[in-house]
Design a protein around this motif. Sequence first.
Motif, PDB file in Angstrom:
ATOM      1  N   PRO A  30      -1.720  10.113   8.880  1.00 41.59           N
ATOM      2  CA  PRO A  30      -0.591   9.814   7.971  1.00 41.59           C
ATOM      3  C   PRO A  30       0.504  10.848   8.130  1.00 41.59           C
ATOM      4  CG  PRO A  30      -2.664   9.805   6.763  1.00 41.59           C
ATOM      5  CD  PRO A  30      -2.990  10.261   8.153  1.00 41.59           C
ATOM      6  N   ARG A  31       1.713  10.362   8.235  1.00 42.13           N
ATOM      7  CA  ARG A  31       2.810  11.286   8.473  1.00 42.13           C
ATOM      8  C   ARG A  31       3.474  11.742   7.184  1.00 42.13           C
ATOM      9  NH1 ARG A  31       3.129   8.500  13.413  1.00 42.13           N
ATOM     10  NH2 ARG A  31       3.896   6.612  12.402  1.00 42.13           N
ATOM     11  N   THR A  32       3.226  11.012   6.107  1.00 48.65           N
ATOM     12  CA  THR A  32       3.834  11.412   4.842  1.00 48.65           C
ATOM     13  C   THR A  32       2.776  11.391   3.758  1.00 48.65           C
ATOM     14  OG1 THR A  32       4.397   9.119   4.381  1.00 48.65           O
ATOM     15  CG2 THR A  32       6.116  10.481   5.389  1.00 48.65           C
ATOM     16  N   LYS A  33       3.122  12.003   2.675  1.00 49.53           N
ATOM     17  CA  LYS A  33       2.185  12.022   1.561  1.00 49.53           C
ATOM     18  C   LYS A  33       1.970  10.614   1.007  1.00 49.53           C
ATOM     19  CE  LYS A  33       1.998  15.623  -1.316  1.00 49.53           C
ATOM     20  NZ  LYS A  33       0.837  16.233  -0.863  1.00 49.53           N
ATOM     21  N   GLU A  34       3.038   9.842   1.119  1.00 53.29           N
ATOM     22  CA  GLU A  34       2.917   8.502   0.589  1.00 53.29           C
ATOM     23  C   GLU A  34       1.883   7.712   1.387  1.00 53.29           C
ATOM     24  OE1 GLU A  34       5.775  10.039   1.129  1.00 53.29           O
ATOM     25  OE2 GLU A  34       6.315  10.310  -0.971  1.00 53.29           O
ATOM     26  N   ALA A  35       1.906   7.926   2.689  1.00 54.58           N
ATOM     27  CA  ALA A  35       0.933   7.230   3.515  1.00 54.58           C
ATOM     28  C   ALA A  35      -0.474   7.686   3.185  1.00 54.58           C
ATOM     29  CB  ALA A  35       1.239   7.464   4.984  1.00 54.58           C
ATOM     30  N   GLU A  36      -0.583   8.943   2.828  1.00 60.53           N
ATOM     31  CA  GLU A  36      -1.908   9.445   2.486  1.00 60.53           C
ATOM     32  C   GLU A  36      -2.470   8.757   1.271  1.00 60.53           C
ATOM     33  OE1 GLU A  36      -1.238  13.995   3.917  1.00 60.53           O
ATOM     34  OE2 GLU A  36      -2.186  13.659   1.974  1.00 60.53           O
ATOM     35  N   HIS A  37      -1.571   8.405   0.360  1.00 59.28           N
ATOM     36  CA  HIS A  37      -2.061   7.819  -0.881  1.00 59.28           C
ATOM     37  C   HIS A  37      -1.979   6.314  -0.894  1.00 59.28           C
ATOM     38  CE1 HIS A  37      -2.693  11.577  -2.964  1.00 59.28           C
ATOM     39  NE2 HIS A  37      -1.596  12.013  -2.365  1.00 59.28           N
ATOM     40  N   ALA A  38      -1.863   5.734   0.284  1.00 54.64           N
ATOM     41  CA  ALA A  38      -1.811   4.271   0.325  1.00 54.64           C
ATOM     42  C   ALA A  38      -3.155   3.687  -0.061  1.00 54.64           C
ATOM     43  CB  ALA A  38      -1.414   3.824   1.721  1.00 54.64           C
ATOM     44  N   GLN A  39      -3.098   2.456  -0.550  1.00 53.69           N
ATOM     45  CA  GLN A  39      -4.324   1.814  -1.025  1.00 53.69           C
ATOM     46  C   GLN A  39      -4.415   0.396  -0.508  1.00 53.69           C
ATOM     47  OE1 GLN A  39      -4.871   1.169  -5.158  1.00 53.69           O
ATOM     48  NE2 GLN A  39      -5.250   3.329  -5.557  1.00 53.69           N
ATOM     49  N   GLU A  40      -5.631  -0.088  -0.376  1.00 51.53           N
ATOM     50  CA  GLU A  40      -5.777  -1.494   0.026  1.00 51.53           C
ATOM     51  C   GLU A  40      -5.300  -2.401  -1.112  1.00 51.53           C
ATOM     52  OE1 GLU A  40      -7.295  -3.205   3.272  1.00 51.53           O
ATOM     53  OE2 GLU A  40      -5.610  -3.953   2.126  1.00 51.53           O
TER      54      GLU A  40
ATOM     55  N   VAL B 290      11.658   7.650  -0.468  1.00 49.70           N
ATOM     56  CA  VAL B 290      10.940   7.348   0.766  1.00 49.70           C
ATOM     57  C   VAL B 290      10.944   5.839   0.988  1.00 49.70           C
ATOM     58  CG1 VAL B 290       8.661   7.352   1.797  1.00 49.70           C
ATOM     59  CG2 VAL B 290       9.499   9.371   0.614  1.00 49.70           C
ATOM     60  N   ASP B 291      11.352   5.445   2.162  1.00 52.86           N
ATOM     61  CA  ASP B 291      11.386   4.011   2.461  1.00 52.86           C
ATOM     62  C   ASP B 291       9.981   3.551   2.813  1.00 52.86           C
ATOM     63  OD1 ASP B 291      13.173   1.987   4.935  1.00 52.86           O
ATOM     64  OD2 ASP B 291      11.924   1.473   3.217  1.00 52.86           O
ATOM     65  N   ALA B 292       9.436   2.690   1.964  1.00 57.28           N
ATOM     66  CA  ALA B 292       8.055   2.260   2.188  1.00 57.28           C
ATOM     67  C   ALA B 292       7.929   1.336   3.371  1.00 57.28           C
ATOM     68  CB  ALA B 292       7.558   1.541   0.939  1.00 57.28           C
ATOM     69  N   GLN B 293       9.067   0.923   3.943  1.00 62.24           N
ATOM     70  CA  GLN B 293       8.995  -0.023   5.052  1.00 62.24           C
ATOM     71  C   GLN B 293       9.218   0.649   6.394  1.00 62.24           C
ATOM     72  OE1 GLN B 293      11.560  -3.143   2.550  1.00 62.24           O
ATOM     73  NE2 GLN B 293      10.571  -4.036   4.277  1.00 62.24           N
ATOM     74  N   ASP B 294       9.524   1.911   6.379  1.00 62.16           N
ATOM     75  CA  ASP B 294       9.808   2.613   7.630  1.00 62.16           C
ATOM     76  C   ASP B 294       8.495   3.026   8.289  1.00 62.16           C
ATOM     77  OD1 ASP B 294      10.593   4.318   9.664  1.00 62.16           O
ATOM     78  OD2 ASP B 294      12.260   5.123   8.526  1.00 62.16           O
ATOM     79  N   MET B 295       8.321   2.563   9.524  1.00 58.61           N
ATOM     80  CA  MET B 295       7.049   2.827  10.203  1.00 58.61           C
ATOM     81  C   MET B 295       6.830   4.295  10.458  1.00 58.61           C
ATOM     82  SD  MET B 295       6.551  -0.288  12.841  1.00 58.61           S
ATOM     83  CE  MET B 295       7.990   0.086  13.799  1.00 58.61           C
ATOM     84  N   PHE B 296       7.910   5.022  10.578  1.00 57.08           N
ATOM     85  CA  PHE B 296       7.746   6.446  10.844  1.00 57.08           C
ATOM     86  C   PHE B 296       7.267   7.207   9.617  1.00 57.08           C
ATOM     87  CE2 PHE B 296       8.734   7.071  15.139  1.00 57.08           C
ATOM     88  CZ  PHE B 296       9.655   6.105  15.509  1.00 57.08           C
ATOM     89  N   ASN B 297       7.242   6.534   8.468  1.00 61.04           N
ATOM     90  CA  ASN B 297       6.669   7.177   7.295  1.00 61.04           C
ATOM     91  C   ASN B 297       5.197   6.826   7.114  1.00 61.04           C
ATOM     92  OD1 ASN B 297       9.064   8.336   6.543  1.00 61.04           O
ATOM     93  ND2 ASN B 297       9.677   6.630   5.256  1.00 61.04           N
ATOM     94  N   MET B 298       4.710   5.970   8.021  1.00 62.33           N
ATOM     95  CA  MET B 298       3.331   5.522   7.861  1.00 62.33           C
ATOM     96  C   MET B 298       2.419   6.331   8.776  1.00 62.33           C
ATOM     97  SD  MET B 298       4.116   1.485   7.803  1.00 62.33           S
ATOM     98  CE  MET B 298       5.467   0.840   6.870  1.00 62.33           C
ATOM     99  N   GLY B 299       1.374   5.694   9.214  1.00 65.57           N
ATOM    100  CA  GLY B 299       0.437   6.389  10.097  1.00 65.57           C
ATOM    101  C   GLY B 299      -0.919   6.492   9.446  1.00 65.57           C
ATOM    102  N   GLY B 300      -1.938   6.279  10.231  1.00 66.66           N
ATOM    103  CA  GLY B 300      -3.315   6.457   9.775  1.00 66.66           C
ATOM    104  C   GLY B 300      -3.752   5.484   8.713  1.00 66.66           C
ATOM    105  N   LEU B 301      -3.021   4.395   8.588  1.00 62.66           N
ATOM    106  CA  LEU B 301      -3.366   3.486   7.501  1.00 62.66           C
ATOM    107  C   LEU B 301      -4.632   2.690   7.787  1.00 62.66           C
ATOM    108  CD1 LEU B 301       0.146   2.103   6.450  1.00 62.66           C
ATOM    109  CD2 LEU B 301      -1.262   3.805   5.313  1.00 62.66           C
TER     110      LEU B 301
ATOM    111  N   GLY C 246       0.827  -1.202   0.000  1.00 64.28           N
ATOM    112  CA  GLY C 246       0.000   0.000   0.000  1.00 64.28           C
ATOM    113  C   GLY C 246       0.857   1.246   0.000  1.00 64.28           C
ATOM    114  N   MET C 247       1.926   1.231   0.790  1.00 67.28           N
ATOM    115  CA  MET C 247       2.821   2.376   0.854  1.00 67.28           C
ATOM    116  C   MET C 247       3.508   2.593  -0.486  1.00 67.28           C
ATOM    117  SD  MET C 247       2.965   4.013   3.694  1.00 67.28           S
ATOM    118  CE  MET C 247       4.564   4.784   3.659  1.00 67.28           C
ATOM    119  N   GLU C 248       3.832   1.486  -1.132  1.00 66.75           N
ATOM    120  CA  GLU C 248       4.501   1.640  -2.432  1.00 66.75           C
ATOM    121  C   GLU C 248       3.571   2.264  -3.454  1.00 66.75           C
ATOM    122  OE1 GLU C 248       6.125  -2.164  -3.296  1.00 66.75           O
ATOM    123  OE2 GLU C 248       7.950  -1.749  -2.162  1.00 66.75           O
ATOM    124  N   HIS C 249       2.318   1.950  -3.295  1.00 65.84           N
ATOM    125  CA  HIS C 249       1.344   2.621  -4.126  1.00 65.84           C
ATOM    126  C   HIS C 249       1.460   4.123  -3.987  1.00 65.84           C
ATOM    127  CE1 HIS C 249      -2.255   2.040  -6.542  1.00 65.84           C
ATOM    128  NE2 HIS C 249      -1.988   0.757  -6.416  1.00 65.84           N
ATOM    129  N   GLY C 250       1.559   4.511  -2.697  1.00 69.04           N
ATOM    130  CA  GLY C 250       1.694   5.941  -2.426  1.00 69.04           C
ATOM    131  C   GLY C 250       2.983   6.490  -2.988  1.00 69.04           C
TER     132      GLY C 250
END
Lengths: 102, 731, 507
Positions: free
Chosen positions: B509-519, B425-436, B412-416
Amino acid sequence: MVPLSWYLILAAALFSIGLFGVLSRRNAVAILLGIELMLNAVNINLAAFWRYGNVLHMAGQVFAIIVFAVAAAEVAVGLALVISVYRKRNTVIADDIDLMKW
Amino acid sequence: MTTETLIWLIPLPPVLAFFLIVLFTNKNKALSHTLAVGAAFLSWLGSMIVFVRALGVEHLGEHPFESSLNWLPTGDTWFRIGVLVDPLSAAVLFFVAWTVLMIFIYSVGYHNYGQPEGDQDVKGLPPRGAIVNAHGHKHAVPSVEPMYSRFFAFIGLFAFGMYVLVLSDNLLTLFVGWEIMGLCSYLLIGFWYAKKSARDAAVKAFMTTRVGDVFMLLGIAWLYSYTGTLNFREIFQPELLERMGNAMAFPELAMRWPALFPFISSFSIAGAIALLLFVGTVGKSAQFPLHVWLPDAMEGPTPVSAMIHAATMVSAGVYAVVRMFPLLEADVTGTSMAVVAFIGAFTAIFAATIAVAQNDIKRVLAYSTISQLGFMIAALGIGAYVAAVFHLITHAFFKALLFLGSGSVIHGMEHGVLHTGNHHVDAQDMFNMGGLRRKMPITFWTFLIGGFALSGFPLITAGFWSKDEILAEAFGHGHWWVFITLAVAAFLTAFYTMRQITLTFLGEPRTKEAEHAQETPWTMTVPLVILAFFAVAYGWIGVPTGFPVLGGLLPNWLHEFVGGTLAEHPEALAFNWIPLGTSLFVALGGLYFGWLTYRNVNSPAEDRLQIPLLKNKYYFDEIYDRLFVKPAYWFAETFVYKWMDQGLIDSILHLFGPLTDKIGSFIRKYIDLLILNDAGDGSYKATWWFGRNLRGVQTGRIQQYLMFALAIFMLVGAALYFYFRYFRLVA
Amino acid sequence: MNFIDTHLLSLTLFLPSIAAIFMLLLPNGNDKLTRWFAFGVSLIPFLLSLVMWSRFDPGQPGFQFEESYVWYEAIGSSLHLGVDGLSLTMVLLTTLLTPLAILASFSITDRVKPYMMLFLLLETGMLGVFMALDLLIFFVFWEVGLVPMYFLINQWGSANRNYASLKFLIYTMGGSLGLLLAIQMLGVLFGTYDLLTLYQRWNSLVPGSLLLGLPVQTVKTIAFWAFAIAFTIKVPVWPFHTWLPDAHTEAPTAGSMILAGVLLKLGAYGFLRLILPLYPFEARVFAGALALLATAAIVFGAFGAYAQTDFKRLVAYSSVNHMGFVVLGIAAAGLAAGTADANIALNGAILQMFNHGLSAAGMFFLVGVIYERTHTRNLNEFGGLFPLVPVYGGILIFTSMASLGLPGLNGFISEFLVVRGAFPILTVYTAISMLGLLFTGAYILKGITKVLHGPLNEHWAHGEHKLTEISTREILVMAPLMALILWNGIWPAWILNVINKAVVMLF
């Protein structure tokens, strides 16, 4: 008769004189003369031994005659050689004929 | 068909799939994954049928399904191999079949089947996305894995190895499956071989486990030579076990060093062999000190991590120890079990402390796996057979769930990432995630269930039941240190799990990538749901009979069933409030504190647990590098090759050449040339000298010649005269 | 037909040489004809050995297919040939590897005819050693095998071939000097060189009696060492192994295949056929030393391989490593002859001889494949070749895993049997050899990683250096080897049964 030894001594003396002549004369012809002397001394020896030995045995006389013949032949050849050498080398001194030197 | 025949057939479909994919269907993605998933399905089907039939057998432990045949001729006998399904293998077979199938299905979606091929994609590197034209503008979408078929081939071989291991009736074929899985883990961790980190991780995994394997092989050889067999049922005859358990392992050594006698004599043969075999598990299940490979193994694609580190390989290590448990138990001195318990407990808490400082979502899970395996090993060390098996099975389910879930999150993060185009952006770093939780609900809920199971959330999760049983056994049998260590580790487990869930799913979501994550697609979410079901339900088959309220409602089926594997059925433990209370306290407490601490943390700087010591895994990698790896290089390159082979041995050899040369020259100079040659030369020289000096006689003058002739004539005459006169006596 | 039936061994033995001489008549310059003729001819001994295999009765003690021809009656030496389980396995290996090696040599273009002739002569030499039941014949063929190999390395080898070929020849021949002298002594003492007779008479010598003015025990010990040195150099046992890396590295591909695949086994075969039966007592006395050297070979061979940057040299050292297991098994058997453990160890050792022949030949061939394309063997110059040559990569990984001893493939069975058999007899040495096993993994992975994985070395991806995939002919060379490797790993009973019965009956 006279003892055999006188003939032998005579022949020995002649032989020695002949030998001396051969060994010491300069002239090649003289050397040949010396050889003749030696041969004659041998003849005397032979005749003496014949006369004082077995008179009937002819061998002594025959031998002496052979020696005569040989001596004559040898002188002929020898003189021919000397003349040939003289014509080439213009010398008869034995010592100067030493081409066969090493 | 008979159950035995079916058991023989279970491992076959995956390996057939492997060969078919490698040889024939490599280029065709659809055909490859169909073969692989189909094979996994067939094995699953076979396993389920066998399992159901196994359930129906009374006292399966005494009459297991078994079948064997002659394999290797050894003198006048044969070494036999075969299959065995007793309660233990039936229970393990169950979870192996399910998790393997789920992972296979998941992999189809994970590798983006159906997506276009990326234009920048290179075989050997992870796919980087493709640009498509949709809705009028350019759009980056995930691209399909370039080495798609290869992946399925390898996991097919992997599944084969695991099935062989689980179903074998002897240690040798267990080892065969073990090593095959080792190979596959090498191939799969290094799947993206163009990445240096992946290559290094693969080699590290292989070599570290090989250290364990080498010791295991020694143990197997020892066991075989002592007992004359490697068949489990033949080894575990009570008289044989008793003999092995009482005999000293190293009698001569003990005699030779009386000062160390108490130590050396504490190893019985059974114990020594069990320890050697255990070292294999230490490697394979990444226990301390051979744990260093597992976190690095996260380089592999996530299904691989799930497979290796949850469902199959590390479980195989624990399975091996469980299998050999009677041997471990037979040791009268108990030293080996103490060692096992120590390593297990230590690893549990050691890994848990590292896990709290990791930022990569997969690394947390990796250390978590090491820690949970420590729990199982510790359980075995204290003799809690059923509890260990229980936790093994529940862990397989919820850990696989967590790994697959993390894979889903990463996807999902890679989608973002593709959306924003920021590949740094490291898609595996938890600090880049949030609100998923809002973006990926299915993933969130299943991950939550898995996380709670891991933490031991009371009553509804399977992890609670299995972990509680371990703690109860530790407490009930008086193993205080193990109890306290495991309790603390359990607290930390809950803590870091909640940390992980909070950072990843809760908050904003802490990053834009997290915002655009998808199921993620159904091929990935459906396995998650199924595994979540097991993560919850499986616990209910092992409820202890003494448990308040619920105890009598559901029979403790697992205890009855699996306990029947051992010759003596283990007793059920009496109920005690203290371990239950501890268990509840650490689980709930850990979860609460985790949430409390991390709900407002948004970056590593704010995280107070980012201690360098923990982050850097206690610097073990660096220590090992200095202690083992570099010296090994040095030994190989410098000592063996340069100094010994080239320097020493070849120098000696190179002495022969010149020596022969010298002897030859000597002979030539002094014998050949000097003596033989010069002698020949000398003779001619002497002759020449004589001739030269004697020729002076030839003067060419006749008179001289005549003189010589005369002289010699006289000499000869004199000589003859005297000769005849005095010697011949002629008158 | 009957002629073939009664002369299986001599046909197998001499057909290659006769064909080699016949090749003189082939027209020069027609390389294709030469190659295919040589290949076709080399298949015939293979077929004959298959016939022998099918007719062989493993349960029957002694030697089968025996043939005996008058050779040198005055000294008691005859051309006595025969095979039992042990030698038949080796004969099969030889006749299998030779056609594959010849097929692998199809890429040689320089003086093809002498090359093929030498190969066929080499085959006769190797087969003769395995079939010989007469000591003098054994020695003759032993030396016969050396000469063609020397020329193969010297004429068709790589840069350092002069040194390597000379080292190989002189070293091995030097070792055989003692062997010749000891053989002569045996022949003179007993008036015969026939091995079967010698087995009985040599072993029935009364200890304490005098032989040539010396006590029997002294004579036996000297003879033992004379025999042993020759074989330890050939196997090679550490520390006499240094000729091997040079010879293997500099030899042409097919030469290395045969060198590693068969020639090394000649030494081990000598141990089994000659040393263990003729000198059981001395063998027991010195088995400990032999085991130490074997362990050294295993460990140092592995480390030596790990240190290499030359791919071929790495594989050469791996041969030292694997043959170490063979010698370990033999040492175990020497120490505890007749026991079940020794039996298992020998099973493992002999099977390892066969298996190593397969995997080593495969590995050398694969190195040759990549060398022909890149003209370098330096591991650091490769890199990431897997996407360029995936089929080759897969085959390389498969063969490497066999070399590594991965269970499921052949190497594991033989190594496990040796470890199992040697463990109760030589526990400490077996434990130390595990270190070697550990590093076997290291160097194999090093090879695979440097060649196949890694960042793609662009040098080989484009232009004139672009790598071509492995060709059909090359796959055909590897295919029988791979099939046998897999088959021997899954179901080794077909060959292990023969070996086992032979070992039980011999020792």
